[in-house]
Design a protein around this motif. Structure first.
Motif, mmCIF file in Angstrom:
data_model
loop_
_atom_site.group_PDB
_atom_site.id
_atom_site.type_symbol
_atom_site.label_atom_id
_atom_site.label_comp_id
_atom_site.label_asym_id
_atom_site.label_seq_id
_atom_site.Cartn_x
_atom_site.Cartn_y
_atom_site.Cartn_z
ATOM 1 N N ASP A 2 0.852 -1.178 0.000
ATOM 2 C CA ASP A 2 0.000 0.000 0.000
ATOM 3 C C ASP A 2 0.895 1.238 0.000
ATOM 4 N N GLN A 119 6.673 -3.600 -6.393
ATOM 5 C CA GLN A 119 5.459 -3.306 -7.150
ATOM 6 C C GLN A 119 5.397 -4.087 -8.455
ATOM 7 N N GLU A 122 4.181 -7.492 -7.479
ATOM 8 C CA GLU A 122 2.747 -7.477 -7.176
ATOM 9 C C GLU A 122 1.905 -7.390 -8.444
ATOM 10 N N LEU A 123 2.343 -6.573 -9.399
ATOM 11 C CA LEU A 123 1.616 -6.464 -10.662
ATOM 12 C C LEU A 123 1.598 -7.808 -11.387
ATOM 13 N N TYR A 124 2.722 -8.486 -11.395
ATOM 14 C CA TYR A 124 2.789 -9.796 -12.052
ATOM 15 C C TYR A 124 1.878 -10.803 -11.350
ATOM 16 N N LEU A 125 1.866 -10.782 -10.026
ATOM 17 C CA LEU A 125 0.999 -11.707 -9.287
ATOM 18 C C LEU A 125 -0.474 -11.453 -9.595
ATOM 19 N N GLN A 126 -0.840 -10.194 -9.848
ATOM 20 C CA GLN A 126 -2.238 -9.860 -10.143
ATOM 21 C C GLN A 126 -2.622 -10.175 -11.585
ATOM 22 N N THR A 127 -1.685 -10.003 -12.522
ATOM 23 C CA THR A 127 -2.024 -10.130 -13.939
ATOM 24 C C THR A 127 -1.441 -11.360 -14.625
ATOM 25 N N SER A 128 -0.403 -11.944 -14.042
ATOM 26 C CA SER A 128 0.332 -13.064 -14.652
ATOM 27 C C SER A 128 0.858 -12.717 -16.044
ATOM 28 N N ASN A 132 3.033 -6.516 -18.857
ATOM 29 C CA ASN A 132 2.572 -5.398 -18.032
ATOM 30 C C ASN A 132 3.725 -4.853 -17.192
#
Length: 166
Positions: A2, A119, A122-128, A132
Motif C-alpha cells: 500500500d 510493485q 505485485e503487478l505480475y501476481l495480479q495479472t500473470s 505489463n
C-alpha cells in the motif's frame, strides 16, 4: 504494498523535499538516480512528472497527488527538485527505514530498487503478464523486466518487507 501507508509512515514527516521524492518514487517506479536528476522542467503544470530513464528505457511518468500543492512552485524552472538529496543519503535512509530486500545467497542489499521490485512483483501476481511489468518499468525488453519478478528468479529472499523464496 500500500503506497499510501509507506508514504505516510516513511516520507510524510521527513520534510518537503523527501515528501516529493517519496511520492515520485512510489508512483513512478523509477530508478533513484533518475529521480535525483529531475528539475522543474520535468514537472508539467498539470502535475505530471516526466522521468527520463537510464539504460535505454522508456520515459516514465506519474501524477503528483499528495504534493499537488507544490506543482506551481516547481514546474517549468531549471532548478533541481532534490538539491539536498544524494544517492548515498537515499540508500542509507531507505535501509534505516526497512525499505530493502536481500536476494538469497547474496550479502548485498537491494535498496534503491526496492519499490520497482516490490510493485513489479505485485503487478505480475495480479495479472500473470510480464508484458505489463515491462511497460510499467519502462523497459523495452521483457527479458530485463523478468529480473523484477520473484517467481522468475531463483532463491529470492526479502528481509525488511517480506518476500521469501528458498
Amino acid at each position: 504494498m500500500d503506497i499510501q501507508v509507506i508514504y505516510d509512515n516513511k516520507f510524510k514527516n521527513a520534510g518537503s523535499e523527501y515528501q516529493l521524492f517519496g511520492e515520485i518514487m512510489l508512483r513512478s517506479l523509477s530508478r533513484v538516480s533518475a529521480v535525483l536528476r529531475l528539475t522543474g522542467r520535468n514537472v508539467l503544470s498539470d502535475g505530471r512528472v516526466l522521468i527520463p530513464q537510464d539504460k535505454g528505457s522508456n520515459i516514465l511518468q506519474c501524477v503528483l497527488v499528495w504534493n499537488a500543492d507544490k506543482v506551481k512552485l516547481i514546474s517549468g524552472n531549471d532548478l533541481p527538485l532534490f538539491p539536498n538529496l544524494t544517492y548515498i543519503r537515499v540508500y542509507r535512509d531507505f535501509k534505516r527505514w526497512g525499505l530493502y530486500f536481500q536476494s538469497y545467497g547474496n550479502n548485498d542489499f537491494s535498496v534503491t530498487h526496492f519499490f520497482r521490485k516490490i510493485q513489479a512483483n505485485e503487478l505480475y501476481l495480479q495479472t500473470s503478464d510480464s508484458l505489463n511489468v515491462t511497460a510499467v518499468l519502462g523497459h523495452k525488453s521483457q527479458r530485463t523486466a523478468d529480473y523484477y519478478i520473484e517467481s522468475k528468479r531463483k532463491n529470492v529472499r526479502v528481509t525488511g518487507n517480506k518476500i521469501k523464496k528458498t
